[in-house]
Design a protein around this motif. Sequence first.
Motif, PDB file in Angstrom:
ATOM      1  N   GLY A  67     -10.809 -10.586  -6.872  1.00 53.29           N
ATOM      2  CA  GLY A  67      -9.924 -11.540  -7.453  1.00 53.29           C
ATOM      3  C   GLY A  67      -9.170 -12.015  -6.395  1.00 53.29           C
ATOM      4  N   ASP A  68      -7.815 -12.055  -6.977  1.00 55.16           N
ATOM      5  CA  ASP A  68      -6.764 -12.351  -5.801  1.00 55.16           C
ATOM      6  C   ASP A  68      -6.251 -11.419  -5.312  1.00 55.16           C
ATOM      7  N   LYS A  69      -6.736 -10.073  -5.105  1.00 61.70           N
ATOM      8  CA  LYS A  69      -6.017  -9.021  -4.517  1.00 61.70           C
ATOM      9  C   LYS A  69      -6.821  -8.565  -3.283  1.00 61.70           C
ATOM     10  N   PRO A  78      -8.185   7.318  -3.525  1.00 64.37           N
ATOM     11  CA  PRO A  78      -8.706   6.427  -4.410  1.00 64.37           C
ATOM     12  C   PRO A  78      -8.343   4.799  -3.848  1.00 64.37           C
ATOM     13  N   GLU A  79      -9.106   3.970  -4.380  1.00 64.36           N
ATOM     14  CA  GLU A  79      -8.759   2.575  -3.961  1.00 64.36           C
ATOM     15  C   GLU A  79      -7.286   2.064  -4.443  1.00 64.36           C
ATOM     16  N   ASN A  80      -6.754   1.332  -3.445  1.00 66.94           N
ATOM     17  CA  ASN A  80      -5.545   0.632  -3.753  1.00 66.94           C
ATOM     18  C   ASN A  80      -5.705  -0.774  -3.591  1.00 66.94           C
ATOM     19  N   CYS A  81      -5.165  -1.708  -4.511  1.00 68.10           N
ATOM     20  CA  CYS A  81      -5.182  -2.918  -4.351  1.00 68.10           C
ATOM     21  C   CYS A  81      -3.984  -3.931  -4.416  1.00 68.10           C
ATOM     22  N   TRP A  93       2.454  -7.387   1.599  1.00 64.01           N
ATOM     23  CA  TRP A  93       1.723  -6.872   0.554  1.00 64.01           C
ATOM     24  C   TRP A  93       2.614  -6.575  -0.498  1.00 64.01           C
ATOM     25  N   MET A  94       2.094  -6.790  -1.937  1.00 63.97           N
ATOM     26  CA  MET A  94       3.071  -6.966  -3.139  1.00 63.97           C
ATOM     27  C   MET A  94       2.164  -6.097  -4.275  1.00 63.97           C
ATOM     28  N   SER A  95       3.105  -5.293  -4.978  1.00 64.53           N
ATOM     29  CA  SER A  95       2.598  -4.614  -5.998  1.00 64.53           C
ATOM     30  C   SER A  95       3.056  -5.279  -7.341  1.00 64.53           C
ATOM     31  N   GLU A  99       7.486  -5.872  -3.092  1.00 66.06           N
ATOM     32  CA  GLU A  99       7.043  -5.895  -1.852  1.00 66.06           C
ATOM     33  C   GLU A  99       6.844  -4.324  -1.240  1.00 66.06           C
ATOM     34  N   GLU A 100       5.498  -4.139  -0.825  1.00 66.93           N
ATOM     35  CA  GLU A 100       5.221  -2.539  -0.482  1.00 66.93           C
ATOM     36  C   GLU A 100       5.098  -2.530   1.044  1.00 66.93           C
TER      37      GLU A 100
END
Length: 113
Positions: A67-69, A78-81, A93-95, A99-100
């Motif tokens: 998608g847009d991630k 585990p996968e992180n998006c 990088w935004m959650s 901001e992360e």
Amino acid sequence: MRYILPLLLLASPAVAADLATGDAIRAAISGNTVSGSMSASGAYGEFYAADGTIRAADYTGTWAVKGDKMCFTYGQDPENCWSVAITGSHVVWMSETGEEGHGSIKPGNPGGW
């Protein structure tokens, strides 16, 4: 204090509007290196190969645009998006909570990983 809330409300839509599309993420990141810092884990430098592999000085992983991630997998974790804001060569990088981390895009694989 009453002036802070309106300023925060005005800032939030601008951040959301600046998030990159999946195509823009792919165009900026694929075949390039990003170096920066994440809030949770500190400094990083990673080369994002066009085949979806991540290479760094002392680890590997995989990446994909969904998608847009941009999504990352390292080892058995585990996968992180993350959503991504891109301005020139700067990446944020935004959650969902904000901001992360951040970084700078460098062409190719200058680290030779």
